[in-house]
Design a protein around this motif. Structure first.
Motif, PDB file in Angstrom:
ATOM      1  N   SER A   1       8.350  11.448  -1.660  1.00 49.61           N
ATOM      2  CA  SER A   1       8.362  10.206  -0.883  1.00 49.61           C
ATOM      3  C   SER A   1       9.275   9.969   0.060  1.00 49.61           C
ATOM      4  O   SER A   1       9.117   9.290   0.961  1.00 49.61           O
TER       5      SER A   1
ATOM      6  N   ARG B   1       3.467   2.603  -5.468  1.00 49.80           N
ATOM      7  CA  ARG B   1       2.688   3.825  -6.167  1.00 49.80           C
ATOM      8  C   ARG B   1       2.065   3.687  -7.418  1.00 49.80           C
ATOM      9  O   ARG B   1       0.932   4.155  -7.813  1.00 49.80           O
TER      10      ARG B   1
ATOM     11  N   MET C   1       4.229   5.928   2.679  1.00 50.94           N
ATOM     12  CA  MET C   1       4.137   7.340   2.851  1.00 50.94           C
ATOM     13  C   MET C   1       4.341   7.736   4.239  1.00 50.94           C
ATOM     14  O   MET C   1       4.944   8.223   4.914  1.00 50.94           O
ATOM     15  N   ARG C   2       3.140   6.957   5.075  1.00 50.00           N
ATOM     16  CA  ARG C   2       2.969   7.319   6.110  1.00 50.00           C
ATOM     17  C   ARG C   2       4.099   6.952   7.272  1.00 50.00           C
ATOM     18  O   ARG C   2       4.239   7.232   8.276  1.00 50.00           O
TER      19      ARG C   2
ATOM     20  N   THR D   1      11.516   5.900   2.556  1.00 54.46           N
ATOM     21  CA  THR D   1      10.335   4.912   2.287  1.00 54.46           C
ATOM     22  C   THR D   1      10.714   3.461   2.774  1.00 54.46           C
ATOM     23  O   THR D   1      11.987   3.075   2.567  1.00 54.46           O
TER      24      THR D   1
ATOM     25  N   SER E   1      -2.831  12.695  -5.170  1.00 55.07           N
ATOM     26  CA  SER E   1      -3.610  11.497  -5.245  1.00 55.07           C
ATOM     27  C   SER E   1      -3.892  11.412  -6.849  1.00 55.07           C
ATOM     28  O   SER E   1      -3.821  12.076  -7.633  1.00 55.07           O
TER      29      SER E   1
ATOM     30  N   VAL F   1       3.261  11.937  -5.772  1.00 58.02           N
ATOM     31  CA  VAL F   1       2.512  12.170  -4.252  1.00 58.02           C
ATOM     32  C   VAL F   1       1.299  12.390  -4.117  1.00 58.02           C
ATOM     33  O   VAL F   1       0.612  11.965  -3.038  1.00 58.02           O
TER      34      VAL F   1
ATOM     35  N   ASP G   1       0.736  -1.240   0.166  1.00 60.54           N
ATOM     36  CA  ASP G   1      -0.104   0.028   0.070  1.00 60.54           C
ATOM     37  C   ASP G   1       0.752   1.452   0.098  1.00 60.54           C
ATOM     38  O   ASP G   1       1.748   1.692   0.936  1.00 60.54           O
ATOM     39  N   TRP G   2       0.825   2.088  -1.048  1.00 53.23           N
ATOM     40  CA  TRP G   2       1.924   3.156  -1.271  1.00 53.23           C
ATOM     41  C   TRP G   2       1.448   4.305  -0.289  1.00 53.23           C
ATOM     42  O   TRP G   2       2.644   4.877   0.141  1.00 53.23           O
ATOM     43  N   LYS G   3       0.330   4.131   0.296  1.00 51.57           N
ATOM     44  CA  LYS G   3      -0.108   5.447   1.505  1.00 51.57           C
ATOM     45  C   LYS G   3       0.695   4.901   2.604  1.00 51.57           C
ATOM     46  O   LYS G   3       1.097   5.709   3.355  1.00 51.57           O
ATOM     47  N   TRP G   4       0.488   3.520   2.872  1.00 53.43           N
ATOM     48  CA  TRP G   4       1.220   2.874   4.200  1.00 53.43           C
ATOM     49  C   TRP G   4       2.522   3.381   4.278  1.00 53.43           C
ATOM     50  O   TRP G   4       3.267   3.631   5.060  1.00 53.43           O
TER      51      TRP G   4
END
Length: 425
Positions: A133, A217, A31-32, A67, A184, A182, A26-29
């Motif tokens: 990222s 991503r 990033m977080r 990352t 959406s 980065v 999960d690319w958002k995971w």
């Protein structure tokens, strides 16, 4: 022997041993959970006291973001690891060399509207975000990237679109940042849609390091978004063969299967890829994952990255070891992005040895000299009979090309000999 790319094995790293495959992909995971501080980094790398102290001093001035995926590529124990050097801050970044410049490419000076650089006649650089990222230690835009982690709002973007719309000679827009991916999928779709509403914009390019540092991503949905707006090109940024993994391969193949033509822009970096054989390995790997080697950049004169710079002669040496020794498709153009906004200047070995009106003497990669006999009955192209020459948007309006077409003189400002005669009657 055909190279076999490796998977990134993140389960061997204690920090990530409990991360599920769904989270990891999960690319958002990603990033977080980017690594941004020393305690977290120490769960991935072994740091001695000196390294910890140097990191602390450097992070007082510059941000770090790595990352989890890219962190898993780093050698845990070897601080000479090329991946580690590109990701982990060094004390050397605090040194400002006398040749360093805050804005070495004069991007701010060539900015007619905030967020947009217009240097070349028919193309513009549209910077849609200041966030990445991962913050590469050799970044040429470190004066702005990562400083605020902000993206351009719709009002700012609309001013940029208006400038492009009102400048009909612009046919090529390069979307950059920071890293535009980065954003959406919805925001990317909005930007591409607005640009496609402008009739004279023919080509859109996206500059992104995501296939290298966060290949997750490149989702199927993102590829569908990009596919709607062709022709769209993506230039990415692999610097070392160790960055070419199965995950990176899959990301690039997704884009290629969506009709995106991919190019690569490497930066020549001391201690990382300043070796003809490393570069040959890289360009071979790139072609295997359907990425065309496009540029090798001489490292810019940005503040705090002088420890990465090589001589220009090293770049010429690398090209000499590629041209003729591998497929022409694998040979990028070595360029110096000239300080002061001079733009990309290609630099290469000397293949033209001499010339007369009758013959040209050339050398090949082996050192063999050959002569090419020039035609005696050649008549120059007649622009009056050429429909393309009647299109003023295709005319060269600046520089040496204009001199060749129209004659005249091109001279620097503030010539000393002219200053000496100022006021003379």
């Amino acid at each position: 022997m055909k190279r076999k790319f490796a998977h990134v094995n993140y389960k061997d790293i204690p920090l990530f041993k409990d991360v599920t495959e769904e989270e990891w992909n999960d690319w958002k995971w990603q990033m977080r959970n980017a690594i941004r501080d020393i305690p977290t980094l120490e769960k991935v790398l072994e740091l001695n006291e000196e390294e910890r102290d140097h990191l602390s001093q450097t992070l007082d001035q510059f941000k770090m973001a790595i990352t989890p995926y890219y962190a898993a590529l780093m050698d845990k124990e070897n601080n000479d690891c090329p991946i580690r050097k590109m990701a982990v801050p060094q004390l050397k970044e605090l040194y400002v060399d006398p040749s360093d410049l805050n804005d070495p490419l004069n991007e701010d000076g060539d900015s007619p509207v905030s967020g947009l650089t217009h240097r070349y006649p028919d193309r513009v650089l549209l910077m849609v975000t200041r966030e990445c990222s991962m913050y590469c230690r050799h970044c040429t835009r470190r004066r702005i990237v990562g400083e605020t982690d902000t993206s351009s709002g719709k009002d700012q973007l609309q001013r940029d679109f208006d400038y492009i719309r009102n400048t009909p000679e612009i046919r090529d827009v390069i979307i950059s940042g920071g890293d535009p991916l980065v954003l959406s999928d919805e925001r990317i779709d909005y930007i591409l849609t607005e640009l496609r509403k402008i009739d004279h914009v023919e080509i859109i390019r996206i500059g992104s390091r995501m296939p290298v540092v966060l290949p997750q991503r490149i989702t199927d949905h993102l590829c569908e978004v990009i596919k709607k707006h062709h022709p769209v090109y993506v230039n990415t940024h692999f610097n070392h063969p160790k960055e070419v993994t199965i995950e990176a391969q899959k990301a690039c193949e997704k884009l290629a299967n969506a009709g995106v033509q991919l190019g690569n822009q490497s930066v020549l970096l001391k201690g990382i890829n300043d070796c003809p054989n490393i570069m040959k390995g890289l360009v071979h790997d790139l072609l295997m994952i359907r990425v065309k080697p496009y540029y090798i950049y001489q490292c810019d004169l940005s503040e705090g990255i002088s420890h990465f710079r090589t001589t220009i002669s090293k770049g010429i040496e690398i090209i000499e070891n590629l041209r003729g020794h591998t497929s022409g498709m694998a040979v990028p153009t070595f360029v110096v992005d000239a300080p002061g906004g001079g733009g990309k200047i290609p630099v290469m070995p000397d293949y033209l040895i001499s010339q007369t009106e009758k013959r040209v003497v050339l050398r090949n990669y082996e050192g063999m000299l050959s002569s090419y006999t020039q035609p005696s009955d050649y008549h120059s192209h007649d622009p009056q009979k050429c429909e393309y020459c009647q299109n003023e948007f295709l005319w060269a309006k600046d520089g040496v090309a204009k001199l060749l077409n129209e004659g005249g003189t091109l001279k620097p400002q503030e010539l000393r000999r002219e200053q000496r005669t100022n006021g003379k009657h």
